[in-house]
Write a protein that holds these residues in place. Structure first.
Motif, PDB file in Angstrom:
ATOM      1  N   UNK A   1      -3.426   2.124   9.109  1.00 30.88           N
ATOM      2  CA  UNK A   1      -2.764   1.295   8.102  1.00 30.88           C
ATOM      3  C   UNK A   1      -3.998   0.773   7.366  1.00 30.88           C
ATOM      4  N   UNK A   2      -4.748  -0.334   8.418  1.00 28.38           N
ATOM      5  CA  UNK A   2      -6.162  -0.413   7.922  1.00 28.38           C
ATOM      6  C   UNK A   2      -6.637   0.227   6.808  1.00 28.38           C
ATOM      7  N   UNK A   3      -7.215   1.304   6.750  1.00 30.97           N
ATOM      8  CA  UNK A   3      -7.570   1.975   6.340  1.00 30.97           C
ATOM      9  C   UNK A   3      -6.931   2.156   4.398  1.00 30.97           C
ATOM     10  N   UNK A   4      -5.363   2.547   5.187  1.00 27.67           N
ATOM     11  CA  UNK A   4      -4.894   2.636   3.809  1.00 27.67           C
ATOM     12  C   UNK A   4      -4.781   1.701   2.978  1.00 27.67           C
ATOM     13  N   UNK A   5      -4.738   0.094   4.078  1.00 32.11           N
ATOM     14  CA  UNK A   5      -4.970  -1.443   3.403  1.00 32.11           C
ATOM     15  C   UNK A   5      -6.467  -1.921   3.131  1.00 32.11           C
ATOM     16  N   UNK A   6      -7.342  -0.839   2.996  1.00 29.04           N
ATOM     17  CA  UNK A   6      -8.915  -1.174   3.021  1.00 29.04           C
ATOM     18  C   UNK A   6      -8.403  -0.398   1.148  1.00 29.04           C
ATOM     19  N   UNK A   7      -8.794   0.669   0.858  1.00 25.12           N
ATOM     20  CA  UNK A   7      -8.392   1.455   0.388  1.00 25.12           C
ATOM     21  C   UNK A   7      -7.397   0.567  -1.183  1.00 25.12           C
ATOM     22  N   UNK A   8      -6.238   0.282  -0.775  1.00 25.16           N
ATOM     23  CA  UNK A   8      -5.837  -0.331  -1.511  1.00 25.16           C
ATOM     24  C   UNK A   8      -5.853  -1.366  -2.336  1.00 25.16           C
TER      25      UNK A   8
ATOM     26  N   UNK B   1       2.254  -0.246   3.500  1.00 25.52           N
ATOM     27  CA  UNK B   1       3.648  -0.130   4.315  1.00 25.52           C
ATOM     28  C   UNK B   1       3.937   0.460   5.646  1.00 25.52           C
ATOM     29  N   UNK B   2       4.499   2.184   5.114  1.00 25.77           N
ATOM     30  CA  UNK B   2       4.569   3.011   6.172  1.00 25.77           C
ATOM     31  C   UNK B   2       4.126   3.077   7.504  1.00 25.77           C
ATOM     32  N   UNK B   3       2.995   2.394   7.194  1.00 28.36           N
ATOM     33  CA  UNK B   3       1.634   2.933   8.759  1.00 28.36           C
ATOM     34  C   UNK B   3       1.559   1.268   9.198  1.00 28.36           C
ATOM     35  N   UNK B   4       2.521   0.442   8.988  1.00 25.55           N
ATOM     36  CA  UNK B   4       2.630  -1.790   8.924  1.00 25.55           C
ATOM     37  C   UNK B   4       2.735  -1.606  11.077  1.00 25.55           C
ATOM     38  N   UNK B   5       2.219  -1.517  11.088  1.00 30.09           N
ATOM     39  CA  UNK B   5       1.822  -2.087  12.839  1.00 30.09           C
ATOM     40  C   UNK B   5       1.821  -3.663  13.262  1.00 30.09           C
ATOM     41  N   UNK B   6       3.250  -4.605  13.202  1.00 31.53           N
ATOM     42  CA  UNK B   6       2.809  -6.373  13.585  1.00 31.53           C
ATOM     43  C   UNK B   6       1.761  -6.207  14.662  1.00 31.53           C
ATOM     44  N   UNK B   7       1.567  -7.597  14.313  1.00 32.23           N
ATOM     45  CA  UNK B   7       1.106  -7.569  15.518  1.00 32.23           C
ATOM     46  C   UNK B   7       2.021  -7.998  16.927  1.00 32.23           C
ATOM     47  N   UNK B   8       2.607  -8.647  16.850  1.00 32.41           N
ATOM     48  CA  UNK B   8       3.710  -9.439  18.251  1.00 32.41           C
ATOM     49  C   UNK B   8       4.214  -7.498  18.867  1.00 32.41           C
ATOM     50  N   UNK B   9       4.788  -6.812  17.720  1.00 33.23           N
ATOM     51  CA  UNK B   9       4.248  -5.208  18.477  1.00 33.23           C
ATOM     52  C   UNK B   9       3.377  -4.752  19.235  1.00 33.23           C
ATOM     53  N   UNK B  10       2.078  -4.357  18.706  1.00 33.54           N
ATOM     54  CA  UNK B  10       0.720  -4.346  19.409  1.00 33.54           C
ATOM     55  C   UNK B  10       1.186  -5.089  21.027  1.00 33.54           C
ATOM     56  N   UNK B  11       0.976  -6.271  20.636  1.00 32.90           N
ATOM     57  CA  UNK B  11       0.757  -7.300  22.093  1.00 32.90           C
ATOM     58  C   UNK B  11       2.024  -7.304  22.551  1.00 32.90           C
ATOM     59  N   UNK B  12       3.157  -6.333  22.687  1.00 29.15           N
ATOM     60  CA  UNK B  12       4.497  -6.181  23.382  1.00 29.15           C
ATOM     61  C   UNK B  12       3.709  -5.172  24.218  1.00 29.15           C
ATOM     62  N   UNK B  13       2.927  -4.033  23.262  1.00 30.76           N
ATOM     63  CA  UNK B  13       2.702  -2.898  23.924  1.00 30.76           C
ATOM     64  C   UNK B  13       1.914  -3.877  25.145  1.00 30.76           C
TER      65      UNK B  13
END
Lengths: 592, 344
Positions: free
Chosen positions: A335-342, A154-166
């Motif tokens: 975020x992805x890493x954390x998600x995977x382990x979760x 949750x802490x490292x969550x990056x939304x796709x929109x945010x990334x797309x914006x950058x």
């Protein structure tokens, strides 16, 4: 030949004749005897009329139609036997008295009961409830790990929109930079149209000037050379002290040298002019170049600087945007890493939970089974207990009694010995129901009898007579299709089971005109025949001849056969002979 | 003229007289041996049953015997199958029996030891389990009763020899009497006198008491050891080859043709293979009648040899006389021709 010889010869003839006559006489006298001795001796019998009684014999064991065996289910010692074989008994009559002791069966039953109780208790311990603490602990651990992983995710969550914006910003800035660069290049090119031309012009002029300068310098050098030559000729004339020729020659040389010097001088003059002209031109061009440069500088410098500044700004901005994008990407990876382990923790947790559920289900089943088994064991224990109780009760009542009326036909135990459980102690036959006997016969034999026929008992010569009546003819189960079993009912006194009786049952006797002994029947390739012995009277007594008569065998029994053919009652038939007899052969009757 | 010459010649030469005497003696010996040979060959009736079977029929018959080893596995069913083969073979040569008659007759037998009991009297006997036609092949003299026959309804009939009848009953007229074997009752069918020939007596020395009963009674303890057959023999060795090729004799069984066994060539063969018979390799225990026949064959082979030896001198003499006669005749004819020429 002398007379004596002749007399001797006659004596020999006479002797021979006497011997011959004597032999002939003897032969004639004893011819009958000699003949008789050379003939085969035969035995004959009359052919008679009579009956053929084919008998079927068989041996079987008498069985009572109903008998029962007295037995007890325990090994007990027999104290006394109250009856004897042959005694009639009524239901309830005492047969045996048993010793008052615990039977080995009771002891065994008790031991078995103890073993069963022990087994039941052990089973009870085995089936106590199951412990899942370890499993629960493992699940709690997994849940904790999962929570941690989820928090990090949750802490490292990056939304796709945010990334797309950058990403979009970076793209925009890059496009701006490209535009500014192009503009800057355009600016530089547009103000320098004349400048370049002028620069080219100047370069060309410089080139021309350089070439003219070089040519001028060369001419100057040539001129100096010519001047030096003339001066040298002058000097030579001046100092010439020779004859006129030498002077002339010197004068001529001076002339030439001077002429050359003049030419050179002219050329130098021309070049000097050209150089001067070129120099002038260069100077002019230099002037115009400088002018152009100045102009360029004056015309474009302001705009250009502006654009350059903009460009720089844009580049800075782009750098910032890129940095921001990289940061975002890093964050996403985390975020992805954390998600995977979760996810993995979640999976493990699920598996664990499922396994636990399964285990619980299985344990539940086993528990049910165990409870069934336990119930069964309980039931068995109670049964065994009952058995023990019964045996205990039996061990006290020490008598065996007859359960139905009849006659004791066998007693298999004696006082003092132990009984075998289930084995017959005595056999009692219910006499009212009669006895039977059966034996197997061939199909052919079975054809000769019919139900209701009476059979003779042939090996029971003593005691009252026994009658046997054929009650049924059944297929032989041991020889199906090829044999039958004859069942007889036996009536009479003193019959008991186990007797071996031989019965003979016969076809109803039939009468035939001609019966001959079986030994009179002969067979060869031409069929069955008998040899009839016929007598012929001769002066020396009767002569007997054996003649063949073909016959048909109509019926046969153990001794005789009924035949038909060329034979009548009271014919002599040949039964046996000392030698083979040819039909028509003379034979000799056995002298009895 | 010729007679005169010979007579003269013989009278003059004493040695010729002796020769003639010797020749006459040899011829006499030859006749005696031949006669004895013929007599011996007819001694054993069971070897000549083919002639009895033929009766007045014009067909030629041959008697063939098969001897099987003591552990043979030939069963009654095998024999039934073989009979079918015989029928087929006979049909192949267009021989078919008329209705109610048979072209061939056969018998089989096995041997066992049995204990017979009549009341308190016991007899341990050599029992021959035989098929119904056994007594056709072994036509023993009946003292009383009858043989076992194909018409018998019961298989509990037993034929005793005189010895057994005497031991068990003390009489020979015991047909119809009962005795028991292992507790089972049997009825005496008849009493037979055993073969009285010397060779038979010698062969039967080891079995003083013999009884004959239906083969089915002792089938489980007596394998079939001998099979005998009389069948048409339209050409020589036909019957023999039918049996040899179709009867399940196995590797160790033996087949022989009884009808021709005493003929001179067969006996001569025996002499040429002298001693070979002493080597027993096939595990067959021959029945007493076959042993008797073999003993007879051995004796006949000696008779044949003696007859052959006694024929040598007469044959040589005849040869010499014929040569001398021929020469004399030749000389005589020559002289006659010369005389005529001179006369002419």
């Amino acid at each position: 030949m002398s007379e004596q010889d002749q007399v001797q010869k006659r004596a020999w003839v006479k002797n021979a004749a006497i011997v011959f006559l004597a032999v002939m006489l003897l032969l004639t006298l004893f011819s009958n005897t000699i003949l008789n001795h050379s003939l085969p001796e035969v035995a004959v019998r009359y052919a008679e009329s009579g009956s053929i009684n084919a008998k079927i014999r068989g041996t079987g064991t008498v069985t009572a139609n109903q008998s029962y065996e007295v037995s007890i289910p325990q090994t007990r010692r027999v104290e006394s036997v109250a009856v004897q074989v042959g005694d009639p008994v009524q239901a309830g009559d005492l047969l045996f008295t048993l010793a008052d002791s615990e039977s080995s069966e009771l002891e065994a039953a008790k031991a078995e009961l103890d073993a069963m109780v022990l087994a039941y208790r052990l089973a009870l311990i085995d089936t106590s409830s199951k412990d899942y603490a370890q499993d629960d602990h493992e699940i709690a651990q997994l849940q904790k790990k999962l929570q941690e992983a989820q928090t990090e995710s949750a802490a490292h969550y990056v939304s796709d929109a945010e990334l797309q914006q950058a990403k979009n910003k970076v793209t925009e800035l890059e496009a701006e930079i490209r535009e500014l660069t192009a503009e800057l290049a355009e600016l530089g090119e547009g103000s320098g149209g004349n400048l370049a031309e002028l620069k080219e012009q100047r370069d060309q002029l410089q080139h021309e000037f350089d070439a003219a300068e070089i040519a001028y310098r060369e001419e100057m050098a040539a001129l100096r050379e010519a001047a030096e030559a003339a001066r040298d000729a002058d000097l030579a004339l001046g100092i010439s002290s020779g004859g006129p020729v030498e002077v002339y020659m010197a004068a001529l040389a001076i002339t030439y040298a001077k002429a050359g010097m003049d030419e050179e001088l002219d050329a130098t003059g021309l070049l000097k002019t050209a150089v001067a002209a070129a120099y002038t031109e260069i100077t002019q061009l230099e002037g115009s170049l400088a002018a152009v440069k100045d102009k360029i500088k004056n015309d474009t410098s302001d705009e250009y600087e502006d654009v350059s500044e903009e460009l720089q700004d844009a580049q800075l901005e782009l750098e910032e945007a890129n940095t921001a994008l990289e940061l975002l990407n890093e964050k996403k990876e985390k975020w992805l890493l954390a998600d995977e382990s979760a996810e993995s923790y979640q999976e493990q947790l699920n598996e664990k939970l499922f396994a636990l559920a399964e285990q619980k289900k299985q344990d539940n089943k086993e528990q049910q089974k165990d409870s069934l088994n336990l119930a069964d064991q309980q039931k068995k224990i109670s049964e065994q207990q009952q058995k023990v109780n019964e045996l205990q009760a039996d061990s006290v009542s020490g008598t065996v009694v007859a359960t139905a009326p009849g006659v004791v036909t066998a007693i298999n135990v004696t006082a003092g010995n132990e009984t075998m459980p289930g084995e017959a102690m005595a056999v009692i036959e219910a006499q009212d129901l009669g006895y039977s006997l059966s034996f197997p016969v061939t199909l052919e034999q079975a054809k000769k009898v019919k139900v209701g026929d009476q059979a003779e008992v042939s090996n029971y010569y003593w005691g009252p007579s026994i009658t046997a009546t054929l009650t049924s003819v059944k297929n032989d189960p041991e020889n199906p299709g090829q044999g039958k079993v004859l069942n007889f009912r036996l009536d009479g006194e003193d019959i008991s089971a186990g007797m071996q009786l031989t019965l003979a049952i016969g076809q109803k006797s039939a009468n035939y005109d001609v019966i001959v002994p079986n030994s009179a029947l002969r067979t060869d390739a031409n069929g069955t025949f008998v040899l009839l012995v016929t007598a012929k009277s001769t002066p020396l007594g009767n002569r007997y001849y054996a003649n063949r008569v073909d016959v048909n065998v109509l019926a046969t029994d153990d001794i005789n056969s009924a035949v038909s053919g060329g034979i009548a009652s009271y014919d002599y038939v040949l039964t046996t002979s000392t030698k083979p007899i040819e039909p028509g052969q003379m034979v000799r009757l056995i002298e009895n | 003229m010729k007679d005169f010459h010979i007579k003269d010649f013989l009278l003059k030469k004493k040695i010729y007289c002796i020769l003639i005497l010797l020749n006459a003696l040899c011829l006499l010996a030859f006749s005696i041996f031949s006669f004895a040979y013929d007599g011996l060959s007819r001694q054993l009736l069971h070897e000549h049953q083919a002639e009895i079977w033929a009766g007045e029929s014009e067909e030629r018959y041959a008697q063939v015997s098969c001897f099987l080893p003591a552990d043979s596995s030939v069963t009654v069913e095998d024999i039934a199958a073989f009979r079918q083969k015989v029928d087929e073979k006979l049909l192949e040569v267009s021989l078919e029996a008329e209705e109610g008659k048979s072209l061939y007759i056969d018998a089989y037998s096995g041997e066992a030891k049995l204990n017979l009991k009549n009341g308190d009297r016991l007899a341990n006997v050599h029992a021959l389990g035989v098929s119904e036609n056994y007594f056709f092949f072994h036509n023993l003299f009946l003292r009383s009763g009858s043989y076992l026959t194909s018409w018998d309804l019961m298989q509990d009939r037993i034929v005793l020899d005189e010895n057994t009848a005497w031991n068990l009953f003390g009489s020979f007229d015991v047909a119809g009497m009962e005795l028991s074997i292992n507790g089972k009752p049997f009825v005496v069918a008849g009493v037979v006198k055993r073969d009285q020939h010397k060779v038979s007596k010698l062969a039967e020395e080891s079995t003083p008491s013999v009884v004959y009963l239906d083969y089915s009674v002792i089938a489980d303890q007596a394998p079939i050891r001998c099979y005998e057959l009389i069948m048409p023999n339209p050409i020589s060795d036909f019957a023999f080859s039918v049996v040899k090729e179709n009867f399940p004799i196995g590797e160790r069984g033996a087949v022989l043709e009884n009808s021709s066994r005493f003929r001179v060539p067969r006996i001569a063969d025996l002499f040429f293979d002298y001693g070979k018979r002493l080597m027993q390799t096939d595990g067959i225990i021959y029945p007493s009648w076959e042993n008797a026949a073999r003993l007879l064959e051995a004796r006949m082979s000696w008779l044949l040899l003696l007859a052959a030896i006694s024929a040598i001198l007469p044959l040589c003499s005849i040869l010499v006389v014929m040569v001398v006669l021929y020469r004399r005749l030749h000389l005589y004819i020559k002289e006659k021709i010369m005389d005529r020429r001179i006369a002419a």
